[in-house]
Design a protein around this motif. Structure first.
Motif, mmCIF file in Angstrom:
data_model
loop_
_atom_site.group_PDB
_atom_site.id
_atom_site.type_symbol
_atom_site.label_atom_id
_atom_site.label_comp_id
_atom_site.label_asym_id
_atom_site.label_seq_id
_atom_site.Cartn_x
_atom_site.Cartn_y
_atom_site.Cartn_z
ATOM 1 N N ASP A 1 1.161 -1.818 -0.106
ATOM 2 C CA ASP A 1 0.059 -0.038 -0.429
ATOM 3 C C ASP A 1 0.883 1.529 0.272
ATOM 4 O OD1 ASP A 1 -2.378 -1.455 0.301
ATOM 5 O OD2 ASP A 1 -2.480 -1.112 2.155
ATOM 6 N N HIS A 2 1.779 1.494 -0.173
ATOM 7 C CA HIS A 2 3.183 2.065 -0.418
ATOM 8 C C HIS A 2 2.739 2.964 -1.093
ATOM 9 C CE1 HIS A 2 6.430 0.737 2.445
ATOM 10 N NE2 HIS A 2 5.716 1.008 2.891
ATOM 11 N N GLU A 3 2.662 3.117 -2.401
ATOM 12 C CA GLU A 3 2.550 3.585 -3.332
ATOM 13 C C GLU A 3 0.707 4.494 -3.404
ATOM 14 O OE1 GLU A 3 3.342 5.447 -7.538
ATOM 15 O OE2 GLU A 3 4.371 4.687 -5.660
ATOM 16 N N LEU A 4 0.131 4.366 -2.592
ATOM 17 C CA LEU A 4 -1.670 4.606 -2.747
ATOM 18 C C LEU A 4 -1.545 4.982 -1.746
ATOM 19 C CD1 LEU A 4 -4.401 4.680 -2.584
ATOM 20 C CD2 LEU A 4 -4.790 2.181 -1.285
ATOM 21 N N ARG B 1 -16.534 -5.157 -2.452
ATOM 22 C CA ARG B 1 -16.030 -3.817 -2.552
ATOM 23 C C ARG B 1 -14.343 -4.254 -2.382
ATOM 24 N NH1 ARG B 1 -20.467 -1.441 0.143
ATOM 25 N NH2 ARG B 1 -18.860 -1.566 2.466
ATOM 26 N N THR B 2 -14.130 -4.946 -0.995
ATOM 27 C CA THR B 2 -12.697 -4.895 -0.682
ATOM 28 C C THR B 2 -12.459 -6.076 -1.638
ATOM 29 O OG1 THR B 2 -13.548 -5.316 1.372
ATOM 30 C CG2 THR B 2 -11.315 -6.698 0.753
ATOM 31 N N LEU B 3 -12.511 -6.953 -2.777
ATOM 32 C CA LEU B 3 -11.936 -7.581 -3.377
ATOM 33 C C LEU B 3 -11.910 -6.817 -4.736
ATOM 34 C CD1 LEU B 3 -14.539 -10.587 -3.737
ATOM 35 C CD2 LEU B 3 -12.478 -10.399 -2.777
ATOM 36 N N VAL B 4 -12.830 -5.730 -5.289
ATOM 37 C CA VAL B 4 -11.839 -5.086 -6.255
ATOM 38 C C VAL B 4 -11.255 -3.971 -5.857
ATOM 39 C CG1 VAL B 4 -13.387 -2.779 -7.115
ATOM 40 C CG2 VAL B 4 -14.921 -4.611 -7.122
ATOM 41 N N HIS B 5 -11.756 -3.616 -4.829
ATOM 42 C CA HIS B 5 -10.313 -2.845 -3.994
ATOM 43 C C HIS B 5 -8.367 -3.714 -4.154
ATOM 44 C CE1 HIS B 5 -7.890 0.623 -2.147
ATOM 45 N NE2 HIS B 5 -7.424 -0.401 -1.068
ATOM 46 N N HIS B 6 -8.636 -4.719 -4.469
ATOM 47 C CA HIS B 6 -7.760 -5.292 -4.140
ATOM 48 C C HIS B 6 -7.118 -6.092 -5.020
ATOM 49 C CE1 HIS B 6 -6.358 -4.244 -0.178
ATOM 50 N NE2 HIS B 6 -7.163 -3.915 0.385
ATOM 51 N N SER C 1 -15.428 6.675 -11.160
ATOM 52 C CA SER C 1 -14.717 5.649 -10.429
ATOM 53 C C SER C 1 -13.740 5.272 -10.656
ATOM 54 C CB SER C 1 -15.219 5.001 -9.434
ATOM 55 O OG SER C 1 -16.832 3.987 -10.187
ATOM 56 N N VAL C 2 -12.982 4.632 -10.259
ATOM 57 C CA VAL C 2 -11.276 3.706 -10.702
ATOM 58 C C VAL C 2 -11.216 2.910 -9.299
ATOM 59 C CG1 VAL C 2 -8.923 3.507 -11.721
ATOM 60 C CG2 VAL C 2 -10.715 5.222 -11.951
ATOM 61 N N SER C 3 -10.427 1.879 -9.199
ATOM 62 C CA SER C 3 -10.543 1.156 -8.374
ATOM 63 C C SER C 3 -8.468 1.162 -7.829
ATOM 64 C CB SER C 3 -10.361 -0.299 -8.866
ATOM 65 O OG SER C 3 -9.500 -0.609 -9.341
ATOM 66 N N GLY C 4 -8.620 0.961 -7.035
ATOM 67 C CA GLY C 4 -7.210 1.125 -5.798
ATOM 68 C C GLY C 4 -6.440 0.900 -6.589
ATOM 69 N N THR D 1 -3.738 3.003 -8.820
ATOM 70 C CA THR D 1 -2.710 3.753 -7.966
ATOM 71 C C THR D 1 -1.322 2.527 -8.030
ATOM 72 O OG1 THR D 1 -3.693 4.554 -6.544
ATOM 73 C CG2 THR D 1 -1.697 4.295 -5.235
ATOM 74 N N ARG D 2 -0.719 0.901 -8.119
ATOM 75 C CA ARG D 2 -0.163 -0.100 -7.888
ATOM 76 C C ARG D 2 0.118 0.333 -9.180
ATOM 77 N NH1 ARG D 2 -3.877 -2.191 -4.281
ATOM 78 N NH2 ARG D 2 -5.051 -3.467 -5.979
ATOM 79 N N CYS D 3 -0.217 0.263 -10.355
ATOM 80 C CA CYS D 3 0.098 -0.407 -11.615
ATOM 81 C C CYS D 3 0.735 1.027 -11.959
ATOM 82 C CB CYS D 3 -1.292 -1.097 -12.359
ATOM 83 S SG CYS D 3 -1.695 -3.048 -11.354
#
Length: 898
Positions: free
Chosen positions: A130-133, A202-207, A223-226, A229-231
């Motif tokens: 989660d560092h990037e986020l 929601r958790t599954l979508v986020h991760h 809207s965009v999933s988290g 940020t990672r990608c």
């Protein structure tokens, strides 16, 4: 911690009476340094801290400043205690994300002492994934009043905990910081996941590893999933309400627009529209390939847009690129093969073929594109002489699909094609058949060409030695049955090496081809002419009627070779020597060819440009020559050569001005050997350069000794010969100057003699060597002048200093009807061109007197002095008056334009 905070707040008016909780957008508080008793600013009506505290403070102020300050202090202490004891962790971070301060709940949650944690990076508390986020959220909140809540995994004393994190900007002792409030969601989320699928989803979508996006009908990101940020490093909040095209690589924007248009035609989750595009990283540094799946949810009232899932396709794109390169290489390889390849499936449909297949079957371009195997098969069959063999092969395959076949097909246009067929297997199962077609016509032609090359000379087209011997052996076998006779002629060109060395191998090849044509023109069609190698040729003449017929053929060949050929702009003769050998009982092909070779060498010994017929006694002479070559090699390399010196005389003063150094071979049994008997052999053996070096070295050293002994003046001239091969050596000038320098001899007293026949061409190497030598003071003499084919332009380019009049012109002087005019012309020509002259072959008084009258200053010959060894020559010099210096007219008249 409470006391420290209170002390810092009591010393700074900004923290009195609630000023410290103001938002960054409120008016700036009183600057540090304001008097502690001054009136603080009242909180605004919309402050979320209760207004009663402010009113009480105002009342206290009216009652008196002391009581007011005490009340404010008590109030601040209460607020600090409440702030320190908040149940939720609170952490202050500077603009670089380092910890500035934290409350006690943060200490308990993270199991750390805040005083020790100050200055550490806040990312140490966050899960690495989660560092990037976290970093992007911290960067974005610095430009906002209150940040968007995000979910992060943080490290606690109980392990990793899921927390909701929200940040806002505040002032911390005059410095802007971000206040981070955290709420532990772990237990609640577990409850939600246990009680409902929506939160879990929601958790599954986020991760999820893929990026999930909701795109409006106009292409705007709702809207965009988290995962984005990672990608790609984007803050999802900052992307919302922006066009999706903003993060798409410019060359791919058209593809995405087309894909969205296609998806709007009811693309379902079962049949989404897929497209490969590049998505830009947040800093625009690169575009990363993503595979997008687009589902039309425009008619769904809860969505009203497109659901777009984006999966990182970097690995897939790399694999596809490698596969594409592999397939391209395979296709290029198949198209580069000589074989035509055709692949069909089990139903007889063509699955692939290479370009060579289309070439062999001469498919027109429009037929290649036709998707009808029946039409292509009819076109193929129409070209064959007979289709029976083709259909027989096809029937065998139908009966047994594993059958491997090979056949030969004859085409109506004369081509022959070889066919090979094998089943195509995938994991052991037959899935089709591979046909290979090879045009055997080219192979047969190649075999014929290889056979021709194996038995013919590539330069002249004549038979080579292998074919000549084969035909000679068959001819010898035939004459045993027929009683007829045959003859072999062995031909070797005279002085071909000089042509090759002086004019170059290209001109030498031209001469060889010309000689081959001339030989063939002198023969009958049934006779065989061959080139055995180099400048050696052989002729086989069968069914001869008489020996005179064969000698007549030899004379015709010699006559044709004497005709000049123009090489490098100069006429050159290609005279040769011919050896003739006839068959005798029991002779072999090797012996017959050897006998002709021996006779050819005998012709060279008799002056060249003639023929000799083999006689038995010649074999003994050959053995003697071999022995002579061995002894000569030992003499040259072992030091059995000696130098003799022939005087060069000034005809006007009767004075010796110098010597020509001549080589002699001191044979252990035969005494002194005439150089005419071994120099030519040394040239053939490639050792004439060693003879030249020996004579030059010994002559310079001997002259230096005579000068040092006082029996010769420093003007003593020494002349040595230089062979043609040496002139083409790029290191010649350096080698000669090294020899002269080692001997301590003056280069200006050295003459190097080159023969006119040896410099038929003014090659660049020859010119450079002569120019370099003359530049060191060495003089160049052209020997045997008048016997070659030199032109005036050629002589001028060579830049010689001296011409030596050939003895044939000198010895004609004083005879009835003499050729005095020829000698006079040469002397006059030399004088006009600025050359000095030395006459050779002076053997009679008439010769000497004639030259003197013609104005020739220098001469040599038996009348003036025979060549003698060093000791005899020394005695000649010593008999002179040592006080009288040698006169050197050459030095006196030497040109200065070197």
């Amino acid at each position: 911690m409470r006391d420290q905070l209170l002390r810092r707040m009591s010393g700074d008016a900004r923290y009195h009476r609630g000023a410290w909780w103001r938002r960054s957008s409120d008016p700036a508080p009183t600057e540090p340094g304001t008097d502690a008793g001054s009136e603080p600013a009242a909180p605004s009506e919309d402050d979320h801290v209760g207004s009663g505290a402010g009113e009480a403070a105002d009342a206290g102020d009216q009652a008196g400043s002391d009581s007011g300050n005490q009340a404010a202090s008590d109030m601040d202490a209460s607020i600090v205690d409440a702030f320190l004891h908040l149940p939720e962790p609170v952490v202050l971070l500077d603009h670089e994300g380092n910890i500035v301060w934290g409350n006690r709940s943060a200490e308990r949650t993270f199991g750390m002492d805040i005083d020790e944690a100050v200055g550490q990076s806040g990312l140490t508390l966050v899960h690495p994934d989660d560092h990037e986020l976290a970093f992007r959220s911290l960067s974005s909140v610095q430009g906002k009043e209150v940040g968007t809540p995000i979910e992060l995994r943080v490290k606690s004393t109980q392990g990793w905990r899921l927390t909701e994190v929200v940040g806002t900007n505040v002032n911390w002792f005059g410095e802007p910081v971000v206040l981070i409030c955290m709420r532990d969601l772990t237990e609640r989320r577990r409850y939600e996941l246990a009680s409902g699928r929506e939160a879990r989803f929601r958790t599954l979508v986020h991760h999820a590893a893929s990026i999930i996006m909701l795109v409006s009908p106009l292409g705007t990101l709702e809207s965009v999933s988290g995962a984005i940020t990672r990608c790609l490093g984007y803050d999802p909040e900052l992307l919302e309400q922006r066009p999706l095209l903003d993060i798409v690589d410019r060359p791919d924007r058209g593809k995405l627009a087309a894909a969205l248009t296609a998806a709007s035609r009811h693309a379902t989750s079962a049949h989404p529209v897929g497209v490969r595009i590049g998505l830009l990283r947040h800093d625009g540094s690169e575009a990363i390939p993503f595979e997008l799946s687009i589902v039309d949810m425009l008619d769904d009232p809860t969505v009203e847009g497109f659901i777009v899932s984006a999966h990182d396709a970097t690995a897939q794109a790399s694999a596809e690129h490698e596969l594409s390169e592999t397939l391209s290489l395979l296709t290029a390889t198949l198209d580069s093969t000589a074989d035509g390849i055709l692949v069909i499936d089990n139903d007889g449909h063509i699955t692939s073929f290479n370009g060579r297949f289309a070439e062999i079957w001469q498919f027109p371009p429009d037929l290649v594109a036709v998707d009808d195997e029946a039409i292509k098969l009819a076109f193929v069959l129409e070209q064959l002489v007979s289709t029976d063999s083709f259909f027989a092969t096809w029937r065998a395959i139908l009966e047994d699909p594993s059958h491997e076949t090979s056949d030969t097909l004859e085409f109506k246009d004369g081509r022959v094609v070889e066919l090979f067929s094998k089943p195509q297997r995938v994991e052991g199962e037959i899935v089709g058949r591979v046909w290979s077609f090879r045009d055997a016509t080219d192979r047969i032609r190649l075999e014929d060409e290889l056979e021709y090359r194996a038995f013919h000379d590539p330069l002249t087209g004549l038979a080579n030695k292998a074919l000549f011997q084969d035909r000679l052996e068959h001819a010898l076998a035939r004459i045993e049955q027929t009683g007829t006779h045959l003859a072999v002629l062995f031909i070797d060109l005279d002085d071909f090496k000089i042509v090759n060395d002086s004019l170059g191998h290209g001109e030498g090849d031209r001469l060889l081809k010309r000689v081959a044509a001339q030989i063939v023109d002198c023969l009958r069609p049934l006779d065989t002419a061959a080139r055995l190698g180099g400048d050696e040729f052989a002729v086989l003449i069968e069914d001869i009627q008489s020996r005179e017929d064969i000698t007549g053929v030899a004379e015709r060949i010699l006559g044709s070779l004497r005709e000049p050929i123009l090489l490098a702009g100069k006429p050159v003769t290609s005279a040769g020597s011919v050896g003739v050998a006839f068959d005798v009982d029991g002779i072999t092909s090797e012996q017959l060819l050897r006998n002709a070779d021996i006779a050819m060498y005998k012709a060279k010994e008799h002056g060249r440009n003639c023929y000799e017929v083999y006689r038995d006694e010649m074999h003994e002479l050959v053995l003697a020559r071999v022995e002579l070559e061995d002894e000569l090699r030992v003499a040259i390399l072992g030091g059995n050569l000696i130098t003799h010196y022939q005087p060069i005389v000034d005809l006007q003063h009767h004075a010796v001005v110098g010597f020509e150094a001549l080589v002699r071979w001191s044979h252990p049994r035969g005494g002194l050997v005439d150089p005419r008997l071994f120099v030519s052999i040394a040239e053939e053996m490639g050792l004439v350069g060693e003879i030249d070096s020996f004579v030059l070295r010994s002559a310079c050293q001997q002259a230096r000794r005579w000068i040092d002994d006082g029996i010769a003046g420093r003007g003593l001239v020494m002349s040595t010969n230089l062979s043609a091969g040496q002139l083409l050596d790029p290191t010649l000038a350096d080698r000669i100057m090294a020899e002269v320098s080692d001997a301590g001899f003056d280069p200006a007293s050295l003459i190097l003699e080159i023969t006119e026949s040896e410099v038929l061409t003014d090659s660049e190497t020859t010119i450079r060597n002569l120019t370099a030598l003359r530049g060191q003071g060495i003089r160049i003499a052209l020997d045997d002048f008048g016997t070659g084919f030199s032109s005036l332009a050629h002589l001028d380019r060579l830049q010689i200093d001296i011409v030596k009049i050939d003895k044939s012109f000198v010895q004609a002087l004083g005879t009835p009807g003499d050729r005095r005019s020829m000698a006079a012309a040469i002397i006059q020509l030399a004088r006009t061109l600025g050359y000095d002259t030395i006459a050779e072959g002076v053997e009679k008084p008439a010769h000497e007197e004639g030259l003197r009258l013609l104005g020739c200053a220098l001469a040599q010959g038996y009348r003036l002095g025979r060549p003698k060894d060093a000791s005899t020559t020394r005695a000649l010099l010593a008999a002179r008056d040592s006080r009288e210096p040698l006169v050197d007219p050459l030095v006196q008249s030497h040109r200065t334009d070197v």
